[in-house]
Design a protein around this motif. Structure first.
Motif, PDB file in Angstrom:
ATOM      1  N   ARG A 204      72.895  58.756 116.071  1.00  0.00           N
ATOM      2  CA  ARG A 204      74.333  58.992 115.632  1.00  0.00           C
ATOM      3  C   ARG A 204      74.399  59.960 114.612  1.00  0.00           C
ATOM      4  O   ARG A 204      73.380  60.170 113.634  1.00  0.00           O
ATOM      5  CB  ARG A 204      74.784  57.623 114.824  1.00  0.00           C
ATOM      6  N   ILE A 205      75.297  61.062 114.761  1.00  0.00           N
ATOM      7  CA  ILE A 205      75.286  62.387 113.944  1.00  0.00           C
ATOM      8  C   ILE A 205      76.847  62.408 113.423  1.00  0.00           C
ATOM      9  O   ILE A 205      77.539  62.213 114.460  1.00  0.00           O
ATOM     10  CB  ILE A 205      74.737  63.307 114.792  1.00  0.00           C
ATOM     11  N   ALA A 206      77.142  62.611 112.405  1.00  0.00           N
ATOM     12  CA  ALA A 206      78.491  63.040 112.097  1.00  0.00           C
ATOM     13  C   ALA A 206      78.487  64.140 111.175  1.00  0.00           C
ATOM     14  O   ALA A 206      77.553  64.284 110.446  1.00  0.00           O
ATOM     15  CB  ALA A 206      79.021  61.776 111.107  1.00  0.00           C
ATOM     16  N   VAL A 207      79.683  64.944 111.094  1.00  0.00           N
ATOM     17  CA  VAL A 207      79.781  66.189 110.464  1.00  0.00           C
ATOM     18  C   VAL A 207      80.868  66.003 109.563  1.00  0.00           C
ATOM     19  O   VAL A 207      82.006  65.646 109.996  1.00  0.00           O
ATOM     20  CB  VAL A 207      79.859  67.167 111.292  1.00  0.00           C
ATOM     21  N   GLY A 208      80.684  66.509 108.537  1.00  0.00           N
ATOM     22  CA  GLY A 208      82.123  66.537 107.501  1.00  0.00           C
ATOM     23  C   GLY A 208      82.573  68.034 107.259  1.00  0.00           C
ATOM     24  O   GLY A 208      81.651  68.759 107.241  1.00  0.00           O
ATOM     25  N   SER A 209      83.610  68.156 106.696  1.00  0.00           N
ATOM     26  CA  SER A 209      84.108  69.562 106.165  1.00  0.00           C
ATOM     27  C   SER A 209      84.405  70.634 107.294  1.00  0.00           C
ATOM     28  O   SER A 209      84.383  71.797 107.030  1.00  0.00           O
ATOM     29  CB  SER A 209      83.294  70.039 105.066  1.00  0.00           C
ATOM     30  N   CYS A 210      84.399  69.967 108.533  1.00  0.00           N
ATOM     31  CA  CYS A 210      84.380  71.082 109.716  1.00  0.00           C
ATOM     32  C   CYS A 210      85.639  70.376 110.580  1.00  0.00           C
ATOM     33  O   CYS A 210      85.375  70.893 111.902  1.00  0.00           O
ATOM     34  CB  CYS A 210      83.346  71.195 110.376  1.00  0.00           C
TER      35      CYS A 210
END
Length: 277
Positions: A204-210
């Motif tokens: 599981r991978i999550a990205v923020g500020s994008c």
């Protein structure tokens, strides 16, 4: 009412039903106010006993919405919750971590909220209560946009529930900013990895500020799931894997830089999340 700091959930829900502004920590609340726009009635939920606890809940964990980031960072938790604790020590400064709450971070719904990517990879669910009803909603559905959440008048976010993750597993959180503390991130990423028979069984991978909200990256998760442990470091992250991202250019970085940074942060987060052994 003015300023009210209830110590019981019943009193907090009563105040919320009357339309008061609910705050928890206030580290973002006061700086965001326009001149002369102070709400008439403010309810501070940081003393509500039922919202101040961290505890095992069945096979998982339950974190009260009024728990501070400093408390989360210091609490003895299993390895799969490392991503949340790593994020906790990047929130503002030590002083802010002692005041800011996990519930406030969620309800503020900033695209750059440090706590959201870890909670997304942990499949966190939120307990919402009012005087008349209770409901549980996935975090991914609760945050509906930048500074927007699915919370009606009279409702309180009371707790965050995190289900158990299979072992062996590990997680991580990485953040890119112009300095280490007191910084709004250029990009950040969180990963959770479960290994079975020397292969990635769950990724599981999550990205923020994008994007307007932090987002999971299902295409990258699908590519990685099933890979051998030894093949992970050689796996290339392509722009197609980051298709869920919709960054903007601002004073902290351009669209192109954010996409490039997000890919590298994902790579680092995945490697750091790999469980020992």
């Amino acid at each position: 009412m003015g300023y009210f700091a209830p110590e019981s959930l019943v009193d907090a829900l009563t105040a919320a039903a009357d339309g008061a502004k609910i705050v928890g920590g206030c580290t973002d609340f006061y700086p965001a106010l326009a001149p002369g726009k102070m709400p008439t009635d403010i309810v501070d939920i940081t003393r509500v006993r039922e919202m101040r606890q961290i505890a095992k809940c069945g096979d998982g964990w339950r974190i009260g919405a009024a728990v501070t980031w400093a408390e989360i960072a210091a609490y003895p938790m299993p390895a799969y919750l490392s991503c949340l604790q790593q994020a906790a020590v990047t929130v503002g400064s030590v002083q802010i971590q002692n005041s800011a709450t996990i519930g406030g971070n969620i309800c503020n719904a900033s695209p750059a909220a440090d706590g959201i990517p870890p909670l997304l990879v942990l499949d966190a669910k939120l307990e919402i209560q009012s005087q008349s009803a209770n409901r549980t909603i996935p975090l991914a559905e609760f945050i509906t946009g930048a500074r927007r959440v699915d919370l009606s008048q009279g409702e309180l976010l009371t707790a965050i529930v995190i289900p158990k993750v299979m072992l062996p597993s590990g997680s991580s959180f990485v953040k890119l900013g112009n300095r280490k503390f007191l910084v709004i991130s250029i990009a950040m990423a969180s990963a959770l990895v479960v290994v079975r028979d020397h292969r990635l069984d769950d990724v599981r991978i999550a990205v923020g500020s994008c994007a307007p909200t932090a987002v999971r990256l299902p295409l990258l998760e699908q590519k990685l799931c099933g890979l051998s442990v030894n093949a992970v470091a050689r796996c290339r992250i392509l722009s197609a894997h980051l298709a869920a991202l919709t960054p903007i250019s601002d004073m902290r970085g351009t669209v192109e830089y954010r996409v490039m940074a997000a890919g590298e942060l994902c790579r680092r987060a995945i490697i750091e999340a790999m469980p020992d052994g």
